[in-house]
Design an enzyme around this catalytic site. Structure first.
Site, mmCIF file in Angstrom:
data_model
loop_
_atom_site.group_PDB
_atom_site.id
_atom_site.type_symbol
_atom_site.label_atom_id
_atom_site.label_comp_id
_atom_site.label_asym_id
_atom_site.label_seq_id
_atom_site.Cartn_x
_atom_site.Cartn_y
_atom_site.Cartn_z
ATOM 1 N N ASP A 1 73.188 -26.562 25.902
ATOM 2 C CA ASP A 1 72.235 -27.362 25.131
ATOM 3 C C ASP A 1 72.873 -28.677 24.669
ATOM 4 O OD1 ASP A 1 70.182 -28.315 23.590
ATOM 5 O OD2 ASP A 1 69.909 -26.489 22.416
ATOM 6 N N HIS B 1 67.881 -30.236 23.348
ATOM 7 C CA HIS B 1 66.561 -30.135 22.710
ATOM 8 C C HIS B 1 66.328 -31.269 21.719
ATOM 9 C CE1 HIS B 1 68.634 -27.672 19.455
ATOM 10 N NE2 HIS B 1 67.755 -28.312 18.704
ATOM 11 N N SER C 1 71.193 -29.093 14.343
ATOM 12 C CA SER C 1 71.166 -29.179 15.801
ATOM 13 C C SER C 1 71.881 -30.451 16.238
ATOM 14 C CB SER C 1 69.722 -29.206 16.307
ATOM 15 O OG SER C 1 69.094 -27.974 16.106
#
Length: 710
Positions: A221, A85, A645
């Site tokens: 991810d 992402h 992230s």
């Protein structure tokens, strides 16, 4: 449909207390770690191995990715790992209907096939210095708060300018502990970062919006990039002559796996937390601000979802936009739930009562500035919070309904800015080109029918949610205003008009939508933003004193870590499951079995490729499997937030064991209040990453670059 799934997930969540060695959370500056506590919890390396400005250390492998995520170097050739992402915008930019890398994945066969990404950066921290005393010495004057703030800004700029650095390095000073301390950061920013590989969204985004922020999770991810440098290994703009960056340190990848209770630490650039706010500020967030923002985004997402499901081109165009909007929409829902479940407001009120009692007790005989100021701080902060509430709500409604969730309204705001600059005689060619380039970028991923429907809904929500004191009487944006605006579709068909400044500006002057959005913006800037800034400055001044009061009087009862502010931090904890409700206990590890269990053929969130199913059926996991199963994700008690992230999850020896990408839904309130009973960060298991690269993508050249240990 999405909202119903969320409501179902929320039903009956009652948390059960668990005891942890690390009870207070924390995002620690890496040169000021509590090494003793970390070693008691299981760490086997020293602080100098983590952060050392004079020799290679783990911090030299950690890069701020694009200014918003974290990434890490995992090979001696500058191979960079981050989340799918985080690289989503770049993957999307290289995609088309003919070459849909979001759907099919992308793997460069050679370094020559790696794709450049203009504007993408990777920034390393070279050194960190505490410059608090220097700033305090140079601002030790008696003057007004406004004059002092101006002087402090000047002193900081002077230190930044004069601090020694290499020609390719930069220096920045940031405040910590609400302005009670200041740290200086020396950085190196690399500007040639190329896309190397990404799994298809059916792996990298598996579970999509339904699974976002929740556990159990089964998402691969991750994506891979490479840093390129000039021939001297220094940062350089993109050039075909650049070569792969040779890092001072890269992370070995440990495929031994994780067990419950294992020590782990996360290294990265957490964005923003506000752990020390009074209870009344939390109440305002949960009861007033979040509900308004959630509702606005919920409506925008429903419209986008409808168009994306009906058309593949629109799905590709809006994939990144949808993901961005959905991310915090769902986060705010979980944040509200977590605050309520943890009893955070009551806990903070009890803490405030205890703090005030300590202040009053200690200040009975003490005559000092702090004893004149501290006893009334909370009362004053709560009064200011009441004053600022309508301005906060007005700003959030404007930001969500007019700026963030309608691309048409955002372009109208840009157009209005151009006209204002022209009227004021300050419009430069550079400003004009920057704005029209931004408008042109919007048109690359733009569906006029979708945007018209979104704009009409956003206007309706803006009218209904803006505090009445900021309402425009007898003011309306109509469907005709939107349909007749050249911004809706005319300029998308013929963008050449943007190149003719005179023609474009004359066109905008006749645009009713641009004028009306400009009127809304004027109300925002004059009646909402300006008073809000003034009130916030008063709050910030009081919060600095309130933070100091806590550190003065509660230091024996808790350890204070600085709020996140997008600077390099370390957080540490242990691999651990948790109990979300009665008779349910979540294990800390998920497996590929769960991917297959969730599989829904053709569904954009839960589809699974034939190749992955084949590897599963054959149990063809190579050296990455564990007892005939393929690990996918795991959770731990590390205190993370947005910006983490892509952060590496490291074992006791500083080896890569996972990739941070999310938090459990019940713990998203950790930005405001960390509770070890609820808060868990979610990571992709390093073994799943390598399995996808090796067995699924057959990108063995990348495996061969890494140092893999067991």
């Amino acid at each position: 449909m999405i909202k119903n799934k969320i409501k179902a997930t929320l039903v009956g969540l009652l948390l059960v207390g668990i005891s942890y060695a690390q009870t207070g959370g924390g995002m620690w500056i890496p040169n000021e770690l509590n090494e003793k506590e970390m070693k008691q919890m299981g760490m086997k390396i020293n602080q100098k191995d983590i952060f050392n400005p004079n020799a290679p250390s783990i911090k030299d492998a950690i890069a701020h990715f694009g200014g918003g995520c974290t990434s890490e170097v995992i090979s001696p050739q500058g191979l960079l790992l981050t989340n799918h992402h985080c690289g989503y915008g770049q993957i999307q930019a290289h995609s088309s209907v003919e070459h849909d890398y979001l759907k099919d994945g992308f793997w460069a066969k050679t370094q020559a096939d790696e794709l450049p990404n203009p504007g993408l950066t990777a920034t390393f921290i070279v050194d960190i210095k505490d410059v608090t005393q220097q700033i305090e010495d140079e601002t030790a004057v008696k003057t007004s708060d406004a004059a002092l703030a101006k002087l402090r800004k000047s002193v900081i700029a002077k230190i930044e300018k004069e601090y020694p650095r290499k020609p390719w390095q930069e220096v920045e000073i940031k405040p910590f502990y609400k302005g009670n301390k200041y740290y200086l950061f020396v950085t190196e920013t690399f500007k040639d970062v190329r896309l190397v590989g990404a799994p298809p969204s059916s792996i990298g985004k598996f579970g999509s919006d339904t699974d976002n922020w929740v556990w159990p999770r089964h998402t691969g991810d991750f994506s891979m990039f490479r840093i390129y440098a000039d021939k001297n290994n220094h940062p350089a703009e993109y050039s075909k002559d650049n070569v792969p960056y040779k890092p001072k340190h890269f992370l070995p990848v440990n495929i031994k796996g994780v067990n419950e209770g294992d020590f782990t630490f996360v290294f990265g650039f957490p964005g923003r937390t506000d752990e020390y706010l009074p209870a009344s500020f939390i109440e305002q967030t949960v009861e007033v601000l979040n509900p308004a923002k959630i509702d606005i985004r919920d409506n925008a997402l429903k419209i986008m979802d409808k168009y994306m499901r009906a058309d593949q081109k629109t799905k590709i165009q809006y994939a990144s936009i949808y993901a961005r909007i959905a991310n915090y929409w769902k986060k705010w829902i979980g944040e509200n739930q977590g605050i309520e479940k943890s009893g955070a407001v009551k806990i903070k009120k009890d803490y405030e009562a205890k703090l005030l009692a300590k202040i009053n007790e200690n200040c009975k005989l003490e005559r000092s500035r702090r004893c004149a100021e501290y006893p009334t701080l909370l009362k004053e902060l709560n009064a200011l919070n009441t004053q600022i509430e309508p301005y906060n709500l007005g700003a959030d409604v404007f930001g969500e309904a007019i700026y963030r969730n309608s691309q048409l309204f955002r372009m109208a705001l840009m157009a209005n800015n151009l006209l204002k600059k022209q009227e004021g005689g300050t419009l430069t060619s550079e400003f004009y080109n920057n704005v029209t380039e931004d408008i042109s970028d919007i048109y690359k991923n733009y569906n006029p029918d979708l945007e018209k429907e979104v704009a009409l809904k956003m206007w309706d929500l803006y009218k209904n949610k803006t505090p009445k004191q900021f309402a425009l009487n007898n003011f309306e944006i109509t469907e005709d205003d939107i349909k007749n605006s050249p911004l809706l579709s005319d300029l998308q068909k013929d963008e050449s008009v943007l190149k003719d400044q005179t023609k474009f500006l004359n066109l905008l002057k006749k645009d009713i939508l641009v004028k009306k959005v400009g009127d809304i913006a004027n109300v925002y800037y004059t009646q909402i933003s300006a008073p809000r800034i003034a009130l916030q400055e008063k709050i910030d001044t009081k919060m600095k004193a309130y933070m100091k009061a806590q550190m003065d009087f509660m230091k024996d009862e808790k350890t204070f870590f600085p709020d996140a502010n997008s600077t390099l931090r370390v957080t540490y904890g242990k691999v651990d499951g948790y109990e979300p409700r009665d008779a349910v206990k979540y294990a800390p590890q998920t497996y590929l079995d769960g991917v297959i269990e969730k599989y829904v053929p053709g569904d954009y969130e839960f589809d699974v490729s034939d190749k992955l199913i084949d590897l599963y059926n054959k149990k063809d996991y190579g050296v990455y499997g564990e007892n005939g199963k393929m690990p996918v994700n795991f959770i731990a008690t590390n205190h993370t937030t947005g910006g983490n992230s892509g952060s590496p999850a490291l074992d006791a020896n500083g080896n890569l064991i996972g990739l941070n990408f999310d938090r459990v839904w019940e713990g998203t309130m950790s930005d405001l209040y960390y509770d070890p009973e609820i808060c868990r960060n979610i990571m992709v298991d390093a073994r799943y990453i390598l399995f996808v690269i090796d067995k699924y993508a057959n990108a063995k050249r990348l495996i061969n670059e890494m140092k893999i240990i067991k």
